[in-house]
Write a protein that holds these residues in place. Structure first.
Motif, short mmCIF file in Angstrom:
data_model
loop_
_atom_site.label_atom_id
_atom_site.label_comp_id
_atom_site.label_asym_id
_atom_site.label_seq_id
_atom_site.Cartn_x
_atom_site.Cartn_y
_atom_site.Cartn_z
N CYS A 12 -11.59 -48.24 -18.97
CA CYS A 12 -12.04 -46.98 -19.11
C CYS A 12 -11.28 -45.89 -18.29
N PRO A 13 -10.82 -44.77 -18.89
CA PRO A 13 -9.60 -43.97 -18.30
C PRO A 13 -10.25 -43.42 -17.02
N GLU A 14 -11.72 -43.23 -16.79
CA GLU A 14 -12.20 -42.49 -15.44
C GLU A 14 -13.53 -43.18 -15.20
N VAL A 15 -13.67 -43.74 -13.79
CA VAL A 15 -14.90 -44.08 -13.39
C VAL A 15 -15.20 -43.69 -12.07
N HIS A 16 -16.39 -43.37 -12.30
CA HIS A 16 -16.95 -42.61 -10.84
C HIS A 16 -17.67 -43.83 -10.02
N PHE A 17 -17.68 -43.67 -8.62
CA PHE A 17 -18.02 -45.14 -8.03
C PHE A 17 -18.41 -44.62 -6.50
N ARG A 18 -19.13 -45.44 -5.96
CA ARG A 18 -19.39 -45.53 -4.47
C ARG A 18 -19.16 -46.72 -3.72
N ARG A 19 -18.65 -46.57 -2.49
CA ARG A 19 -18.50 -47.83 -1.57
C ARG A 19 -19.87 -48.26 -1.11
N THR A 20 -19.84 -49.62 -1.21
CA THR A 20 -21.10 -50.24 -0.34
C THR A 20 -20.52 -51.25 0.68
N SER A 21 -21.38 -51.83 1.50
CA SER A 21 -20.81 -52.85 2.31
C SER A 21 -20.33 -53.84 1.70
N ARG A 25 -19.42 -49.90 -6.22
CA ARG A 25 -20.64 -49.80 -7.14
C ARG A 25 -20.25 -48.66 -8.03
N ILE A 26 -20.35 -49.00 -9.27
CA ILE A 26 -19.82 -48.02 -10.44
C ILE A 26 -21.19 -47.26 -10.78
N THR A 27 -20.97 -45.83 -10.83
CA THR A 27 -22.04 -45.04 -11.04
C THR A 27 -21.90 -44.11 -12.41
N ASP A 52 -28.00 -47.40 -10.52
CA ASP A 52 -29.09 -47.37 -11.16
C ASP A 52 -28.82 -46.33 -12.17
N TYR A 53 -29.20 -46.29 -13.48
CA TYR A 53 -28.98 -45.18 -14.45
C TYR A 53 -27.65 -45.07 -14.57
N ALA A 54 -26.63 -46.14 -14.34
CA ALA A 54 -25.12 -45.70 -14.64
C ALA A 54 -24.82 -45.16 -16.03
N PHE A 55 -25.51 -45.86 -17.13
CA PHE A 55 -24.83 -45.41 -18.38
C PHE A 55 -26.28 -44.62 -18.96
N ALA A 56 -27.10 -44.44 -18.39
CA ALA A 56 -28.41 -43.54 -18.95
C ALA A 56 -27.72 -42.16 -19.05
N GLN A 57 -28.77 -41.49 -20.12
CA GLN A 57 -28.33 -40.03 -20.30
C GLN A 57 -28.97 -39.18 -19.19
N ARG A 58 -28.21 -38.85 -18.19
CA ARG A 58 -28.59 -38.04 -16.94
C ARG A 58 -27.38 -37.26 -16.49
N GLU A 59 -27.77 -36.30 -15.60
CA GLU A 59 -27.08 -35.24 -14.97
C GLU A 59 -26.06 -36.11 -13.89
N PRO A 60 -24.84 -35.86 -13.69
CA PRO A 60 -23.86 -36.45 -13.06
C PRO A 60 -24.43 -36.24 -11.45
N ILE A 98 -26.94 -55.56 -11.32
CA ILE A 98 -27.20 -54.29 -12.32
C ILE A 98 -28.35 -53.71 -11.80
N GLY A 99 -28.21 -52.15 -11.62
CA GLY A 99 -29.16 -51.31 -11.10
C GLY A 99 -30.30 -51.23 -11.98
N ARG A 100 -31.23 -50.47 -11.53
CA ARG A 100 -32.47 -50.22 -12.33
C ARG A 100 -32.03 -49.42 -13.38
N TYR A 101 -32.59 -49.60 -14.56
CA TYR A 101 -32.45 -48.69 -15.98
C TYR A 101 -31.16 -48.33 -16.01
N ALA A 102 -29.89 -49.32 -15.82
CA ALA A 102 -28.56 -48.97 -15.96
C ALA A 102 -28.42 -48.66 -17.31
N PHE A 103 -28.90 -49.49 -18.25
CA PHE A 103 -28.37 -49.07 -19.57
C PHE A 103 -29.54 -48.42 -20.37
N TYR A 104 -30.51 -47.68 -19.77
CA TYR A 104 -31.77 -47.05 -20.21
C TYR A 104 -31.40 -46.24 -21.40
#
Length: 327
Positions: A12-21, A25-27, A52-60, A98-104
């Motif tokens: 995937c050319p562009e991935v948004h993420f956060r660092r955890t301990s 975590r891909i968002t 959570d909701y990583a691939f669901a239809q929602r605002e960034p 896998i977070g809640r409703y990741a593929f909702y």
């Protein structure tokens, strides 16, 4: 070859993420099509979670970091890939959560590729999905999240299981199942009716490991409750990939194939499975009638390569008799 390999061009050319301990975590993901191949690591850290909701239809989500693949400059007009646009997801090799409703409501998501690092999928991650295929690579034993995927998906599911230590590959089919509540008016009760053999096949697990013996013992359910083509595909998978297949179960499946060659051929023609058709050609169970039926099905479906193979095999098995004339 069973090994886990991703090329730079696939990522995937562009991935948004956060660092955890625990790692990365891909968002969210941005690209141009719905076949998402996620990186196994980002900036030297392993990707261990899907948010959570990583691939669901929602605002960034705000305050995310961005990773660009080596080929990102070649992909212009990137946009967030989510919801109905997602068709396939190849997860990172070390994902453990896998977070809640990741593929909702990813209603067109048909295939998941993952490893045994993920123990289960829960929290409604697959709500609104209709996955039909999953590929699981095993590196540490035989446990996986396959059971939890099946618990969330009532539809027909094909599982491609790849055991990296032995190099073995297994394909198994889990039929569809659903429950229907029917009111018993005189008794003022709701009675639950179960349809399809899929519910029984979903019970063929012990401690997150598929029990092949129990799976094969459930065949009588499929034979009684499923359509002939579904049953034929299930049987063919077990014979072609016989991991854990007992001699007794093999004989039962062999008997079924011999009596249903046309149904088995129909499955292979519909799915354009040339390897399966070649496997079937090695058998001595073909009658002239079933061979003619297979040729006719391939011709009607306009599967020219399959048709050619079937015609050649029919000629080899049942050569036309030469006409003789007496004066």
């Amino acid at each position: 070859m069973l090994m886990w390999e991703k090329s730079e061009e696939q990522l995937c050319p562009e991935v948004h993420f956060r660092r955890t301990s625990e790692g990365i975590r891909i968002t969210g993901c941005y690209g141009t099509d719905g076949e998402l191949v996620l990186p196994d690591e980002i900036e030297g850290e392993m990707v261990t979670e899907i948010g959570d909701y990583a691939f669901a239809q929602r605002e960034p989500v705000q305050d995310e970091e961005i990773w660009l693949s080596p080929c990102a400059d070649l992909v212009s007009d990137r946009h967030k890939i989510c919801g109905s646009e997602v068709t396939m997801v190849w997860l990172p090799v070390k994902v453990r959560e896998i977070g809640r409703y990741a593929f909702y409501r990813c209603r067109n998501l048909k295939k998941l590729i993952l490893t045994d690092s993920l123990p289960e999928i829960g929290g409604g991650a697959l709500t609104g999905c209709r996955i039909s295929e999953t590929q699981i690579h095993f590196y540490d034993g035989r446990q996986s999240c396959l059971k939890s995927i099946l618990d969330e998906i009532r539809y027909e599911l094909r599982a491609d299981l790849r055991y990296e230590d032995s190099g073995e590959r297994v394909r198994v089919l889990f039929p569809e199942h659903y429950e229907e509540a029917v009111e018993n008016t005189p008794a003022r009760l709701l009675v639950t009716h179960h349809h399809g053999a899929g519910g029984y096949y979903r019970q063929c697990f012990y401690d997150r490991e598929l029990d092949y013996k129990k799976y094969d013992e459930t065949f009588f359910r499929a034979r009684a409750e499923e359509e002939p083509e579904t049953t034929a595909e299930l049987v063919l998978c077990r014979l072609m990939y016989p991991h854990g297949l007992s001699h007794e179960a093999e004989q039962i499946y062999e008997t079924y194939v011999k009596a249903h060659m046309a149904d088995v051929a129909a499955v292979l023609i519909r799915t354009e499975d040339m390897d399966g058709l070649r496997f079937l050609m090695q058998r001595n169970d073909w009658s002239r009638e079933s061979m003619d039926q297979a040729v006719e099905m391939a011709a009607e479906a306009k599967k020219t390569e399959m048709l050619s193979l079937l015609i050649d095999e029919r000629h080899r098995r049942y050569p036309a008799s030469k006409k003789t004339f007496e004066l």
